[in-house]
Design an enzyme around this catalytic site. Structure first.
Site, short mmCIF file in Angstrom:
data_model
loop_
_atom_site.label_atom_id
_atom_site.label_comp_id
_atom_site.label_asym_id
_atom_site.label_seq_id
_atom_site.Cartn_x
_atom_site.Cartn_y
_atom_site.Cartn_z
N CYS A 1 2.94 8.38 1.85
CA CYS A 1 3.34 7.38 2.83
C CYS A 1 3.67 6.08 2.09
CB CYS A 1 2.20 7.16 3.83
SG CYS A 1 2.59 5.97 5.13
N SER B 1 7.84 5.73 16.50
CA SER B 1 6.52 5.21 16.85
C SER B 1 6.56 4.83 18.33
CB SER B 1 6.18 3.99 15.99
OG SER B 1 6.04 4.38 14.63
N LEU B 2 6.21 5.78 19.18
CA LEU B 2 6.37 5.60 20.63
C LEU B 2 5.17 4.86 21.23
CD1 LEU B 2 8.48 6.36 22.81
CD2 LEU B 2 7.04 8.33 23.35
N HIS B 3 4.01 5.46 21.17
CA HIS B 3 2.73 4.83 21.51
C HIS B 3 2.60 4.38 22.97
CE1 HIS B 3 2.39 5.18 17.29
NE2 HIS B 3 3.02 4.07 16.99
N GLU C 1 0.82 -1.20 0.00
CA GLU C 1 0.00 0.00 0.00
C GLU C 1 0.86 1.26 0.00
OE1 GLU C 1 -3.39 -2.11 2.82
OE2 GLU C 1 -2.33 -0.33 3.53
N CYS D 1 3.20 -5.29 16.75
CA CYS D 1 2.44 -4.28 17.49
C CYS D 1 0.97 -4.68 17.47
CB CYS D 1 2.63 -2.91 16.85
SG CYS D 1 4.35 -2.36 16.82
N ASN E 1 -7.24 4.37 14.41
CA ASN E 1 -8.08 4.03 13.26
C ASN E 1 -8.55 2.59 13.44
OD1 ASN E 1 -9.01 5.51 11.11
ND2 ASN E 1 -7.07 5.50 9.99
N SER F 1 10.26 6.53 9.77
CA SER F 1 9.65 6.16 11.05
C SER F 1 10.16 4.79 11.49
CB SER F 1 8.13 6.13 10.90
OG SER F 1 7.52 5.71 12.10
N CYS G 1 4.65 -7.27 8.33
CA CYS G 1 5.55 -6.74 9.35
C CYS G 1 5.77 -7.79 10.43
CB CYS G 1 4.97 -5.47 9.97
SG CYS G 1 6.07 -4.64 11.15
N GLY H 1 5.36 -2.32 7.30
CA GLY H 1 6.70 -2.79 7.62
C GLY H 1 7.46 -1.87 8.56
N GLU H 2 8.55 -2.39 9.09
CA GLU H 2 9.50 -1.63 9.91
C GLU H 2 10.64 -1.21 9.00
OE1 GLU H 2 12.02 0.28 11.83
OE2 GLU H 2 10.30 -0.27 13.09
N CYS I 1 -1.90 -2.91 15.15
CA CYS I 1 -1.60 -2.59 13.76
C CYS I 1 -2.06 -3.68 12.80
CB CYS I 1 -0.09 -2.37 13.61
SG CYS I 1 0.41 -1.91 11.94
N CYS J 1 -2.50 1.44 8.05
CA CYS J 1 -1.53 0.56 7.38
C CYS J 1 -2.01 -0.89 7.31
CB CYS J 1 -0.20 0.58 8.13
SG CYS J 1 0.71 2.09 7.87
#
Length: 372
Positions: free
Chosen positions: A117, A236-238, A96, A128, A312, A213, A124, A181-182, A131, A355
């Site tokens: 993006c 990406s702290l979260h 994507e 997480c 989301n 990121s 991935c 992905g990372e 996600c 994502c």
């Protein structure tokens, strides 16, 4: 799973590597620049469109390289300002790419600023829990050519909507490497792709307008700090404490905040740039006022910008976004401390813009079609 295409993508070649291949064929050095101009400046999509090349050379190129290693499957437009491109790769994997428009008064939506993006992996492996990208695990890394091809597809799309003022201009304003992905887990392909994107013989896109990121791969953050090209960094702290972060991001077990924050500080000091802390707000997980206070302290220590992102919804996952009132209370803790903060409003919810959502839905539809 490692994927080796039948032919390497031309979009993964640098000027030096393509020159070397052409030299071995007895072609003069200037041919490489001509070919790359056709791809990145003139945006041709066929070998025969490269009209100043001889027929034998075009035949050799066709036999040696894949011109564009991705095909557009679907372009979903949201009711707001977001487009999502679903691309199919040579092994039928789906990735994507998202176009996010920032409407500007007086110029119209098509001419407004655009942030793209892009993805770096099919799926991935980071796990997480909130996600969609990792729901089916990691299938494979993208190669550099597949990463670059996403931006060319954006150019094809946007050139039709809003013709370029000059041929050397790209059709967007910012790139964020925040898709599937990372990115830092596919480090070499990422850096090669962004080198091509930045080069004057490539898309000529400034490194300062590219943000990478990461979920927090500390050794790779330190490696990125040594790169000459001055990309921007987003974390990406979260979760503002190890306790909360470990519940939703397994990477925190290997790289807790005591390791992550010094690495981010090193990057910031090396490049003299403000980093961004991405923080998805999830109801009753990380949206408490004590979390906001801890986030405030981290942002102040790093002189960082904070991007608050209400969650989301992802089909099959239980998480929800906090109420708008709770979002604002969280943001106010940061604002009151004069932290640079953005509270993002939902974009692309009607087109599964989070994502990995559109990819997963399309793959499920494929499976049902085959089964039926």
């Amino acid at each position: 799973m490692k994927y080796t295409p039948a032919k390497p993508p031309l979009t993964g070649e640098t000027l030096a590597s393509l020159s070397e291949r052409l030299h071995a064929q007895g072609e003069p050095a200037f041919r490489a620049k001509q070919i790359l101009d056709w791809v990145y400046k003139k945006r041709v999509r066929t070998w025969d469109g490269m009209t100043n090349l001889s027929k034998p050379l075009r035949t050799w190129l066709d036999a040696t390289f894949e011109l564009i290693p991705a095909a557009l499957v679907l372009n979903k437009q949201s009711e707001d300002v977001t487009d999502k491109l679903l691309l199919e790769l040579g092994d039928r994997s789906l990735i994507e790419t998202v176009i996010i428009r920032a409407p500007q008064e007086g110029v119209g939506l098509d001419a407004s600023r655009k942030t793209i993006c892009i993805s770096t992996q099919v799926g991935c492996a980071m796990g997480c829990v909130f996600c969609a990208s990792g729901l089916a695990g990691l299938k494979r890394d993208l190669n550099a050519g597949e990463i670059v091809a996403q931006l060319l597809h954006v150019c094809y799309r946007e050139d039709e909507r809003s013709p370029r003022a000059r041929p050397e201009l790209v059709s967007f304003d910012n790139i964020v490497v925040m898709g599937m992905g990372e990115p830092l887990a596919n480090y070499d392909a990422l850096i090669r792709a962004l080198t091509i994107v930045n080069a004057d013989w490539g898309l000529g896109f400034g490194a300062r307008r590219i943000t990478i990121s990461t979920s927090g791969l500390v050794p790779k953050i330190l490696q990125l700090a040594e790169e000459q090209l001055g990309f921007r960094l987003a974390i990406s702290l979260h979760g503002a404490t190890d306790e909360v972060r470990e519940k939703i991001m397994p990477v925190n077990k290997a790289y807790p905040l005591a390791k992550l924050i010094p690495a981010v500080r090193t990057f910031s000091e090396k490049h003299g740039r403000m980093v961004t802390l991405e923080f998805i707000l999830i109801e009753e997980i990380n949206d408490s006022l004590p979390q906001a206070e801890k986030l405030r302290d981290i942002a102040r220590d790093l002189h960082a910008h904070v991007n608050l992102i209400p969650y989301n919804t992802v089909e099959g996952l239980p998480w929800k976004r906090p109420s708008i009132t709770r979002q604002e209370r969280f943001a106010d803790i940061l604002r009151d401390a004069r932290i640079s903060v953005t509270l993002r409003r939902e974009k692309g919810h009607d087109i599964d813009a989070a994502c990995g959502q559109l990819r997963l839905k399309t793959e499920k539809d494929r499976e049902l079609t085959i089964a039926g």
